[in-house]
Design a protein around this motif. Structure first.
Motif: not given
Length: 176
Positions: A40, A57, A60, A80
Motif C-alpha cells: 500500500g 488491515s 478488516v 485490497i
C-alpha cells in the motif's frame, strides 16, 4: 523514551496477537496484512501511508471476526492488495524497482503463503505462518536499515510484532 514508541507498540500488539492466538485465532490474515502494508505504501508512493494501511488491515481483520466466513479477512486483504497494485501500476509507480515491483512480489509470496495456510491447516500451516512472519521480520529489518518504502517507525513496529507473533505461533503449536 519517546524514540522507542514503535518498539513498545510492536511488543504490545505482539502480545495482543499472542493472546488471540492462544484463544484459537488464525494468523493467516496477519501474514497477509504484513505484505499489504508495504504494498500500500509503495503503490501510494508515500512511506507514511503505511500507518493508515496498517489500521485499515487491523479494522478488516477485526470486522471479519463478526462474519460467518472463516477466511474472510485474508480474502478481503488480498482484494485490497490487488487494488493497491493496480492503482500503483496505473499511477506509474514501477520505478525504482525496489518499490512497487518488489513489494508486489513480496505480497504474492506472503499472500500465497496465507492461502496455502488456509488450504493446509494443522501444525504444518502454523509453522508456515511462523516462518512467513520471521521472513517478514527480516524484510522489516532491511526496510528499516535502508529507510525505503515505509517510515522507519512502521518497520520497527512490524519487526517486533512479527517476531513475537511467530514465537507465539511456534509455542502454541509445540505445546498444543
Amino acid at each position: 523514551m519517546l524514540r522507542f514508541w514503535p518498539v513498545a507498540a510492536g511488543i504490545a500488539f505482539g502480545a495482543f496477537v499472542a493472546y488471540d492466538l492462544a484463544a484459537g485465532a488464525d494468523l493467516a490474515p496477519v501474514l497477509t496484512a504484513s505484505g499489504l502494508v508495504y504494498l500500500g505504501a509503495a503503490a501510494l508512493q508515500r512511506p507514511r501511508a503505511a500507518w493508515p494501511v496498517f489500521w485499515l488491515s487491523f479494522v478488516v481483520i477485526g470486522a471479519a471476526g463478526f462474519t460467518p466466513w472463516e477466511d474472510a479477512a485474508t480474502w478481503v486483504l488480498l482484494g485490497i492488495a490487488a487494488a493497491f497494485a493496480l492503482y500503483g501500476l496505473v499511477r506509474g509507480a514501477v520505478r525504482p524497482a525496489e518499490v512497487l515491483p518488489l513489494q508486489s512480489l513480496a505480497m504474492v509470496l506472503f499472500g500465497g503463503a496465507a492461502v496455502a495456510v488456509m488450504v493446509i491447516g494443522g501444525d504444518t500451516a502454523a509453522y508456515l505462518v511462523a516462518a512467513g512472519l520471521l521472513g517478514h521480520a527480516a524484510w522489516d529489518a532491511w526496510h528499516h536499515r535502508t529507510g525505503r518504502v515505509v517510515v522507519r517507525s512502521m518497520a520497527e513496529f512490524c519487526l517486533f510484532l512479527d517476531v513475537i507473533a511467530a514465537a507465539a505461533m511456534i509455542a502454541v503449536t509445540v505445546n498444543g
